[in-house]
Design a protein around this motif. Structure first.
Motif: not given
Length: 202
Positions: A76-89, A92-96, A132-135
Motif C-alpha cells: 500500500h502507498d499510504a495508511v490512514v488511521v481512523l478513530g472515535r476516541r484517540l488518546p494523545a499518547v 503521538r505513537q501513530i505519527v512517530q 490540539a489534543t497532543v499539544l
C-alpha cells in the motif's frame, strides 16, 4: 486492473456499519474504488496508468493499531488511521511510527476521502482536533498529588477511599479533586480522570 488516476481503498474495520458506510461513499466517488484486504495490495509492477492504494484502519477495532498497520501495510502507498476516541499518547505513537494520516471520526466522510486522496499523493495529515489534543498533553498542569488522586478516581474510589489510600485528610482530597477537575476542564471528577488518561497525564 487500474484505470487512470484510480485509488484503491481498503477499509479494515470489524464494525460492519462503519465499514459499509465508508465503502458505500467510496463506490460513488469518482477515482476511488473500495476493495477487500486480500485484493487491495497492488502488484509490484503493473502496466498502464499508476495505481495508488490506501489502507484505512479503524483504531476502535484495533487497539494495537500501530502493529496492525505494520502487518498490513505491505503493498500500500499510504495508511490512514481512523478513530472515535484517540488518546494523545496513541496519536503521538501513530505519527512517530510513520503512519501517513490520522483522522477523528468526528470528521465528515468528505474530509476522510480528501485525506485518502492527499495521502495517496504522498502527503501526511494529522486531524487538527487530534493535533490540539497532543499539544495540550505536552504541558501537564497537574501536580503529582492531583495525578495520584485522579488515578484513584479512575478506579471509582470514593473520596474516603482515596484519602485512605493516599494517607490524606478527606478535605485535602476534595480540594485536590476540585483543582484537578478545573485544570483538566472537565464537568466532573469521572470525566476529569478519563480526559487526563486520554491526554497522557495519568
Amino acid at each position: 486492473m487500474s484505470t487512470d488516476g484510480r485509488i484503491d481503498v481498503c477499509v479494515v474495520a470489524d464494525e460492519v456499519l462503519t465499514r459499509s458506510a465508508i465503502e458505500a461513499c467510496i463506490r460513488v466517488t469518482p477515482g476511488l474504488r473500495a476493495v477487500a484486504i486480500h485484493e487491495s495490495a497492488k502488484p509490484p509492477s503493473e502496466p498502464g496508468p499508476p495505481l495508488r492504494s490506501v489502507l484505512v484502519i479503524d483504531a476502535d477495532d484495533h487497539p494495537d493499531v500501530v502493529d496492525a498497520a505494520r502487518r498490513l501495510r505491505e503493498g500500500h502507498d499510504a495508511v490512514v488511521v481512523l478513530g472515535r476516541r484517540l488518546p494523545a499518547v496513541l496519536v503521538r505513537q501513530i505519527v512517530q511510527s510513520g503512519i501517513d494520516a490520522v483522522v477523528s471520526k468526528r470528521a465528515g466522510i468528505d474530509e476522510l476521502l480528501a485525506v485518502v486522496r492527499r495521502t495517496a499523493a504522498g502527503e501526511d495529515h494529522v486531524d487538527p482536533r487530534l493535533a490540539a489534543t497532543v499539544l495540550r498533553a505536552e504541558a501537564c498542569p497537574l501536580t503529582a498529588r492531583e495525578r495520584d488522586v485522579l488515578r484513584l478516581v479512575e478506579r471509582s474510589l470514593s473520596t474516603r477511599r482515596c484519602a485512605a489510600e493516599l494517607h490524606l485528610a478527606e478535605g485535602t482530597v476534595r480540594n485536590l479533586i476540585s483543582s484537578a477537575v478545573r485544570k483538566v476542564g472537565a464537568p466532573d471528577r469521572g470525566r476529569a480522570a478519563s480526559d487526563a488518561r486520554d491526554l497522557g497525564w495519568i
